[in-house]
Scaffold this motif. Structure first.
Motif, PDB file in Angstrom:
ATOM      1  N   LEU A   1       0.882  -1.163   0.000  1.00 12.47           N
ATOM      2  CA  LEU A   1       0.000   0.000   0.000  1.00 12.47           C
ATOM      3  C   LEU A   1       0.916   1.208   0.000  1.00 12.47           C
ATOM      4  CD1 LEU A   1      -2.957   1.022   0.208  1.00 12.47           C
ATOM      5  CD2 LEU A   1      -2.600   1.204   2.678  1.00 12.47           C
ATOM      6  N   GLY A   2       1.024   1.856  -1.155  1.00 18.22           N
ATOM      7  CA  GLY A   2       1.992   2.933  -1.278  1.00 18.22           C
ATOM      8  C   GLY A   2       3.396   2.387  -1.100  1.00 18.22           C
ATOM      9  N   ALA A   3       4.146   2.953  -0.154  1.00 20.55           N
ATOM     10  CA  ALA A   3       5.522   2.517   0.088  1.00 20.55           C
ATOM     11  C   ALA A   3       5.615   1.434   1.146  1.00 20.55           C
ATOM     12  CB  ALA A   3       6.379   3.713   0.509  1.00 20.55           C
ATOM     13  N   GLN A   4       4.484   1.047   1.756  1.00 17.85           N
ATOM     14  CA  GLN A   4       4.514   0.089   2.861  1.00 17.85           C
ATOM     15  C   GLN A   4       4.100  -1.313   2.406  1.00 17.85           C
ATOM     16  OE1 GLN A   4       3.532   3.496   3.895  1.00 17.85           O
ATOM     17  NE2 GLN A   4       5.704   3.369   4.396  1.00 17.85           N
ATOM     18  N   THR A   5       4.589  -2.302   3.155  1.00 17.95           N
ATOM     19  CA  THR A   5       4.387  -3.710   2.811  1.00 17.95           C
ATOM     20  C   THR A   5       3.628  -4.421   3.921  1.00 17.95           C
ATOM     21  OG1 THR A   5       6.447  -3.740   1.538  1.00 17.95           O
ATOM     22  CG2 THR A   5       5.568  -5.879   2.237  1.00 17.95           C
ATOM     23  N   LEU A   6       2.732  -5.317   3.512  1.00 16.75           N
ATOM     24  CA  LEU A   6       2.006  -6.190   4.426  1.00 16.75           C
ATOM     25  C   LEU A   6       2.200  -7.628   3.970  1.00 16.75           C
ATOM     26  CD1 LEU A   6      -0.102  -6.676   6.739  1.00 16.75           C
ATOM     27  CD2 LEU A   6      -1.869  -6.490   4.963  1.00 16.75           C
ATOM     28  N   ASP A   7       2.628  -8.493   4.870  1.00 17.35           N
ATOM     29  CA  ASP A   7       2.715  -9.927   4.590  1.00 17.35           C
ATOM     30  C   ASP A   7       1.583 -10.644   5.310  1.00 17.35           C
ATOM     31  OD1 ASP A   7       4.947  -9.678   3.051  1.00 17.35           O
ATOM     32  OD2 ASP A   7       6.339 -10.611   4.471  1.00 17.35           O
ATOM     33  N   LEU A   8       0.796 -11.407   4.571  1.00 17.56           N
ATOM     34  CA  LEU A   8      -0.202 -12.293   5.152  1.00 17.56           C
ATOM     35  C   LEU A   8       0.385 -13.694   5.138  1.00 17.56           C
ATOM     36  CD1 LEU A   8      -3.453 -10.997   3.387  1.00 17.56           C
ATOM     37  CD2 LEU A   8      -2.515 -10.312   5.609  1.00 17.56           C
ATOM     38  N   THR A   9       0.389 -14.357   6.293  1.00 24.61           N
ATOM     39  CA  THR A   9       1.005 -15.679   6.393  1.00 24.61           C
ATOM     40  C   THR A   9      -0.002 -16.689   6.924  1.00 24.61           C
ATOM     41  OG1 THR A   9       1.895 -15.062   8.573  1.00 24.61           O
ATOM     42  CG2 THR A   9       3.351 -14.800   6.683  1.00 24.61           C
ATOM     43  N   ALA A  10      -0.060 -17.829   6.258  1.00 24.76           N
ATOM     44  CA  ALA A  10      -0.933 -18.929   6.672  1.00 24.76           C
ATOM     45  C   ALA A  10      -0.052 -20.099   7.090  1.00 24.76           C
ATOM     46  CB  ALA A  10      -1.861 -19.338   5.535  1.00 24.76           C
ATOM     47  N   CYS A  11      -0.147 -20.479   8.371  1.00 26.18           N
ATOM     48  CA  CYS A  11       0.676 -21.550   8.923  1.00 26.18           C
ATOM     49  C   CYS A  11      -0.078 -22.880   8.903  1.00 26.18           C
ATOM     50  CB  CYS A  11       1.077 -21.232  10.369  1.00 26.18           C
ATOM     51  SG  CYS A  11       2.020 -19.710  10.586  1.00 26.18           S
ATOM     52  N   LEU A  12       0.672 -23.950   8.803  1.00 24.44           N
ATOM     53  CA  LEU A  12       0.126 -25.292   8.974  1.00 24.44           C
ATOM     54  C   LEU A  12       0.875 -25.980  10.104  1.00 24.44           C
ATOM     55  CD1 LEU A  12      -0.350 -26.548   5.303  1.00 24.44           C
ATOM     56  CD2 LEU A  12      -2.119 -25.835   6.922  1.00 24.44           C
ATOM     57  N   PRO A  13       0.144 -26.502  11.101  1.00 24.27           N
ATOM     58  CA  PRO A  13      -1.314 -26.403  11.242  1.00 24.27           C
ATOM     59  C   PRO A  13      -1.749 -24.987  11.590  1.00 24.27           C
ATOM     60  CG  PRO A  13      -0.346 -27.374  13.194  1.00 24.27           C
ATOM     61  CD  PRO A  13       0.773 -27.253  12.208  1.00 24.27           C
TER      62      PRO A  13
ATOM     63  N   ASP B   1      -4.656  14.317   3.950  1.00 26.02           N
ATOM     64  CA  ASP B   1      -4.312  14.597   2.562  1.00 26.02           C
ATOM     65  C   ASP B   1      -2.862  14.171   2.356  1.00 26.02           C
ATOM     66  OD1 ASP B   1      -4.266  15.448  -0.020  1.00 26.02           O
ATOM     67  OD2 ASP B   1      -4.118  17.587   0.434  1.00 26.02           O
ATOM     68  N   ALA B   2      -2.663  12.868   2.170  1.00 28.88           N
ATOM     69  CA  ALA B   2      -1.330  12.290   2.076  1.00 28.88           C
ATOM     70  C   ALA B   2      -1.393  11.069   1.172  1.00 28.88           C
ATOM     71  CB  ALA B   2      -0.822  11.900   3.465  1.00 28.88           C
ATOM     72  N   PRO B   3      -0.245  10.635   0.641  1.00 20.97           N
ATOM     73  CA  PRO B   3      -0.237   9.423  -0.189  1.00 20.97           C
ATOM     74  C   PRO B   3      -0.705   8.222   0.627  1.00 20.97           C
ATOM     75  CG  PRO B   3       1.828  10.640  -0.422  1.00 20.97           C
ATOM     76  CD  PRO B   3       1.088  11.260   0.722  1.00 20.97           C
ATOM     77  N   PRO B   4      -1.247   7.195  -0.043  1.00 27.42           N
ATOM     78  CA  PRO B   4      -1.687   5.993   0.685  1.00 27.42           C
ATOM     79  C   PRO B   4      -0.508   5.296   1.329  1.00 27.42           C
ATOM     80  CG  PRO B   4      -1.722   5.613  -1.681  1.00 27.42           C
ATOM     81  CD  PRO B   4      -1.487   7.073  -1.492  1.00 27.42           C
ATOM     82  N   GLY B   5      -0.781   4.651   2.459  1.00 27.43           N
ATOM     83  CA  GLY B   5       0.250   3.940   3.187  1.00 27.43           C
ATOM     84  C   GLY B   5      -0.105   3.854   4.651  1.00 27.43           C
ATOM     85  N   TYR B   6       0.879   3.529   5.482  1.00 26.20           N
ATOM     86  CA  TYR B   6       0.676   3.460   6.925  1.00 26.20           C
ATOM     87  C   TYR B   6       0.942   4.827   7.544  1.00 26.20           C
ATOM     88  CZ  TYR B   6       1.388  -1.623   6.287  1.00 26.20           C
ATOM     89  OH  TYR B   6       1.299  -2.933   5.877  1.00 26.20           O
ATOM     90  N   ASP B   7       0.124   5.192   8.513  1.00 23.36           N
ATOM     91  CA  ASP B   7       0.444   6.352   9.348  1.00 23.36           C
ATOM     92  C   ASP B   7       1.277   5.905  10.537  1.00 23.36           C
ATOM     93  OD1 ASP B   7      -0.245   9.318  10.132  1.00 23.36           O
ATOM     94  OD2 ASP B   7      -0.574   8.120  11.947  1.00 23.36           O
ATOM     95  N   HIS B   8       0.855   4.811  11.175  1.00 22.84           N
ATOM     96  CA  HIS B   8       1.603   4.259  12.305  1.00 22.84           C
ATOM     97  C   HIS B   8       1.114   2.847  12.588  1.00 22.84           C
ATOM     98  CE1 HIS B   8      -2.039   5.918  14.310  1.00 22.84           C
ATOM     99  NE2 HIS B   8      -1.911   4.856  15.096  1.00 22.84           N
ATOM    100  N   SER B   9       1.859   2.137  13.419  1.00 29.99           N
ATOM    101  CA  SER B   9       1.439   0.864  13.969  1.00 29.99           C
ATOM    102  C   SER B   9       1.316   1.056  15.470  1.00 29.99           C
ATOM    103  CB  SER B   9       2.461  -0.238  13.647  1.00 29.99           C
ATOM    104  OG  SER B   9       2.093  -1.457  14.261  1.00 29.99           O
TER     105      SER B   9
END
Length: 273
Positions: free
Chosen positions: A53-65, A140-148
């Motif tokens: 999303l913009g300059a930021q990255t999100l990883d979705l992880t699915a574990c087994l089990p 009024d800013a580019p898409p991305g994260y503001d904070h965590s």
């Protein structure tokens, strides 16, 4: 020091990928196996989908089990509450799109305009289909994260640990009143916001437990938490990881440091998280 990405364990990789795409995230290729991460987490297998999303990255992880589900209706003052705040130029258009994609609202009554002493922004908190919390902030800013943001029950004890990682306290404010209660979905909410920042990159917001806190007795764990398999130690679907980068290795607190304890299934045990 900068934020590389945020990663979230999910129960259904395809479903959660579609949800985040509806929020404006863009997939970076397809889902793929991540053997090094599976070995690091101690699971038999893991699939990862990277999104941006913009300059930021999100990883979705699915574990087994698959690990335990995110606790249903966990309040906004629970110590497992870690959210990502997303920037949007039009929160009144973004919120209905999120709901149509399967979001579950946290805030009461839609987007909330906070008073000047609480930042003066319009915000709205919600959950993805697995229960992970998110927030929209209208800027009024580019898409991305503001904070965590991370809820902490012992923030003053946690600060030295984050300082050792290169994250230092930049500002502090108290958010309270009816607007904060509506935003957090917690009656009588009062949040002490501690803003931490590295030398570069986005902010971390460390929020001590809102008032009143949920009824819960917290003890230091000496065995893996609920939701972890005794054999594979599968992380629960409530787990969120934040990856940070540094030009030099962070200083590690000694084992006797009161704010962090090394555990076999987790890099650090932090007070309040």
């Amino acid at each position: 020091m900068s934020l590389l990405r945020v990663a979230r364990n999910v129960s259904d990789l395809d479903r959660l990928t579609a949800f985040y795409i509806a929020l404006g995230f863009e997939p970076q290729g397809g889902a793929e196996a991540d053997v090094p991460l599976a070995n690091l987490l101690g699971v038999s297998a893991l699939r990862r989908q990277r999104l941006r999303l913009g300059a930021q990255t999100l990883d979705l992880t699915a574990c087994l089990p698959v690990g335990a589900a995110y606790p249903a209706n966990a309040p906004g003052n629970a110590s497992l509450f870690q959210h990502i705040a997303l920037l949007t130029p039009d929160i009144h258009a973004a919120a209905p799109r999120a709901l149509a994609a399967g979001a579950q609202p946290i805030s009461h009554g839609g987007p909330v305009r906070l008073p000047p002493e609480s930042g003066g922004v319009t915000a709205w908190k919600f959950r993805d289909p697995d229960g992970h919390p998110l927030e929209y902030l209208q800027r009024d800013a580019p898409p991305g994260y503001d904070h965590s943001g991370i809820v902490a029950t012992r923030p003053d004890a946690s600060l030295p640990v984050y300082a050792a990682l290169g994250l230092h306290l930049q500002a502090e404010q108290l958010n309270q009143g009816p607007e904060q209660a509506r935003l957090d979905g917690v009656p009588g909410a009062s949040a002490r916001i501690l803003t931490l920042r590295g030398a570069e990159g986005r902010e971390w917001s460390c929020s001590p437990t809102a008032t009143p806190p949920p009824t819960r007795r917290r003890t230091r764990r000496t065995s893996p938490p609920t939701g972890w398999s005794s054999k594979a130690r599968t992380p629960p679907c409530s787990a969120t990881r934040t990856a940070i980068s540094s030009k030099s290795p962070p200083a590690e607190p000694p084992p006797s440091h009161p704010a962090a304890t090394a555990l076999p299934w987790r890099r650090w045990f932090l007070p309040g998280g």
